[in-house]
Scaffold this motif. Structure first.
Motif, mmCIF file in Angstrom:
data_model
loop_
_atom_site.group_PDB
_atom_site.id
_atom_site.type_symbol
_atom_site.label_atom_id
_atom_site.label_comp_id
_atom_site.label_asym_id
_atom_site.label_seq_id
_atom_site.Cartn_x
_atom_site.Cartn_y
_atom_site.Cartn_z
ATOM 1 N N VAL A 139 0.704 -1.247 -0.064
ATOM 2 C CA VAL A 139 -0.152 -0.005 0.003
ATOM 3 C C VAL A 139 0.800 1.231 0.009
ATOM 4 O O VAL A 139 1.585 1.726 0.928
ATOM 5 C CB VAL A 139 -0.967 0.174 1.211
ATOM 6 C CG1 VAL A 139 -1.761 1.276 1.082
ATOM 7 C CG2 VAL A 139 -1.844 -1.128 1.064
ATOM 8 N N ALA B 51 2.225 4.785 0.746
ATOM 9 C CA ALA B 51 2.044 5.554 1.926
ATOM 10 C C ALA B 51 1.043 6.791 1.959
ATOM 11 O O ALA B 51 0.117 6.863 2.717
ATOM 12 C CB ALA B 51 3.431 6.165 2.506
ATOM 13 N N GLU B 52 1.020 7.397 0.586
ATOM 14 C CA GLU B 52 0.056 8.213 0.504
ATOM 15 C C GLU B 52 -1.638 8.019 0.375
ATOM 16 O O GLU B 52 -2.288 8.597 0.390
ATOM 17 C CB GLU B 52 0.496 9.067 -0.824
ATOM 18 C CG GLU B 52 0.292 8.491 -1.983
ATOM 19 C CD GLU B 52 1.331 7.724 -2.638
ATOM 20 O OE1 GLU B 52 1.552 7.483 -3.852
ATOM 21 O OE2 GLU B 52 2.192 7.370 -1.826
ATOM 22 N N ALA C 292 -2.681 5.055 2.336
ATOM 23 C CA ALA C 292 -2.841 4.336 3.622
ATOM 24 C C ALA C 292 -3.918 4.517 4.100
ATOM 25 O O ALA C 292 -4.662 3.613 4.603
ATOM 26 C CB ALA C 292 -1.462 4.361 4.516
ATOM 27 N N GLU C 293 -4.633 5.736 4.170
ATOM 28 C CA GLU C 293 -5.892 6.036 4.916
ATOM 29 C C GLU C 293 -6.960 5.510 4.166
ATOM 30 O O GLU C 293 -8.018 5.106 4.849
ATOM 31 C CB GLU C 293 -5.917 7.670 4.554
ATOM 32 C CG GLU C 293 -6.220 8.160 3.314
ATOM 33 C CD GLU C 293 -6.288 9.551 3.057
ATOM 34 O OE1 GLU C 293 -7.377 10.117 3.612
ATOM 35 O OE2 GLU C 293 -5.474 10.247 2.613
ATOM 36 N N PRO D 183 -7.010 0.909 5.755
ATOM 37 C CA PRO D 183 -6.589 0.937 7.214
ATOM 38 C C PRO D 183 -6.635 -0.644 7.531
ATOM 39 O O PRO D 183 -7.273 -1.443 7.079
ATOM 40 C CB PRO D 183 -7.820 1.454 7.867
ATOM 41 C CG PRO D 183 -8.952 1.269 7.000
ATOM 42 C CD PRO D 183 -8.400 1.588 5.646
ATOM 43 N N THR E 164 -1.488 -4.049 4.624
ATOM 44 C CA THR E 164 -0.258 -3.557 4.350
ATOM 45 C C THR E 164 -0.043 -3.557 2.785
ATOM 46 O O THR E 164 0.968 -3.366 1.953
ATOM 47 C CB THR E 164 0.844 -4.117 4.835
ATOM 48 O OG1 THR E 164 0.630 -5.774 4.835
ATOM 49 C CG2 THR E 164 0.896 -3.802 6.540
ATOM 50 N N GLU E 165 -0.838 -4.653 2.234
ATOM 51 C CA GLU E 165 -0.822 -5.068 0.919
ATOM 52 C C GLU E 165 -2.051 -5.141 -0.014
ATOM 53 O O GLU E 165 -3.138 -5.407 0.682
ATOM 54 C CB GLU E 165 -0.318 -6.580 0.499
ATOM 55 C CG GLU E 165 0.059 -7.067 -0.785
ATOM 56 C CD GLU E 165 0.891 -8.374 -0.422
ATOM 57 O OE1 GLU E 165 2.260 -8.460 -0.686
ATOM 58 O OE2 GLU E 165 0.012 -9.364 -0.380
ATOM 59 N N TYR F 76 -5.369 0.345 -7.271
ATOM 60 C CA TYR F 76 -5.242 -0.226 -6.007
ATOM 61 C C TYR F 76 -6.485 -0.779 -5.401
ATOM 62 O O TYR F 76 -7.380 -0.057 -5.216
ATOM 63 C CB TYR F 76 -4.275 0.531 -5.175
ATOM 64 C CG TYR F 76 -3.339 1.395 -5.627
ATOM 65 C CD1 TYR F 76 -1.974 0.459 -5.450
ATOM 66 C CD2 TYR F 76 -2.829 2.281 -6.339
ATOM 67 C CE1 TYR F 76 -0.556 1.078 -5.928
ATOM 68 C CE2 TYR F 76 -1.905 2.839 -6.854
ATOM 69 C CZ TYR F 76 -0.740 2.234 -6.481
ATOM 70 O OH TYR F 76 0.449 2.730 -7.222
#
Length: 249
Positions: free
Chosen positions: A118, A120-121, A123-124, A127, A130-131, A154
């Motif tokens: 995921v 970083a920008e 990630a929100e 929640p 990680t993938e 994504y």
């Protein structure tokens, strides 16, 4: 003569009916297969198909005729223009069918797909994850072969496992999620920024390094309000414009 068969449509009573019908039919036209018939059903048949009045249908067809997607001939009927699969300016309008329409009508190459971390920008929007599943595509003008945009999607893993990658060669991600996977889309938020092309984007879009591009981020939410897909699309700045249409009522 066999006529073109448009997709179905769930009408939203908060938006003008003619507008929704025109965008749904526009999406069907731009996303049609190359061997699909060019002749449209009659006004009466289309009105019955969409569940609207003939007057509403006539207004929707007038909009498509003004765009050059169809032509109407007295006594002969209404026909899709053979060149109607050309790319068009991207507009941010008020329905999912409008977004599907704007994403349709190009040749698509699936560059790669599979698990990715995921960003970083983003990630929100995911929640606890990680993938996610990543899908990367390059769209090109159907006639010239010229690259027009580079898309990264994504997608939440539980949704992505139901996606057939082959569908992404025919349809936009929004249509695949809604019609093939069965996601009940509640809303899509859009953000557009002007950026300069990085080396990878410049190479894929065949533009000079640091050329201006349009960076689009679209977040698709399901009926529970959870993000299911985040699209990051880089459009060639010399090929696309964005128009926002607001309803004053």
């Amino acid at each position: 003569m066999t006529t073109f068969a448009p997709d179905s449509l769930d009408l939203n009573r908060k938006l003008p009916l003619w507008y929704q019908v025109s965008q749904s039919l526009r999406a069907s036209i731009l996303g049609r297969s190359p061997d699909a018939p060019l002749r449209l059903p009659t006004e009466d048949a289309l009105a019955a198909h969409y569940g609207v009045s003939v007057l509403t249908m006539r207004q929707a067809l007038k909009e498509l005729e003004a765009e050059g997607l169809i032509s109407r001939h007295r006594r002969r009927g209404t026909f899709i223009e053979p060149g109607a699969r050309r790319g068009a300016p991207v507009r941010l309008l008020g329905s999912v069918d409008a977004i599907v329409a704007q994403q349709s009508g190009m040749t698509t190459e699936l560059l790669d797909h599979g698990p990715v971390g995921v960003p970083a920008e983003l990630a929100e929007y995911f929640p606890g994850l990680t993938e996610v599943a990543g899908f990367r595509r390059l769209r090109s003008d159907e006639k010239t072969g010229e690259p027009t945009n580079h898309a990264r999607n994504y997608v939440r893993p539980d949704v992505a496992e139901r996606i057939d990658p082959a569908d992404l060669l025919r349809w936009p991600m929004t249509k695949v999620l809604r019609d093939a996977v069965g996601v009940r889309i509640s809303r899509i938020t859009d953000t557009v920024e002007a950026r300069l092309a990085d080396p990878e984007t410049a190479r894929l879009l065949e533009v000079p390094l640091l050329s201006p591009i349009l960076d689009y981020t679209g977040v698709t939410y399901d009926a529970d309000g959870r993000p299911v897909d985040v699209a990051r699309i880089h459009y060639r700045g010399d090929r696309f414009s964005f128009t926002v249409t607001l309803d004053a009522h």
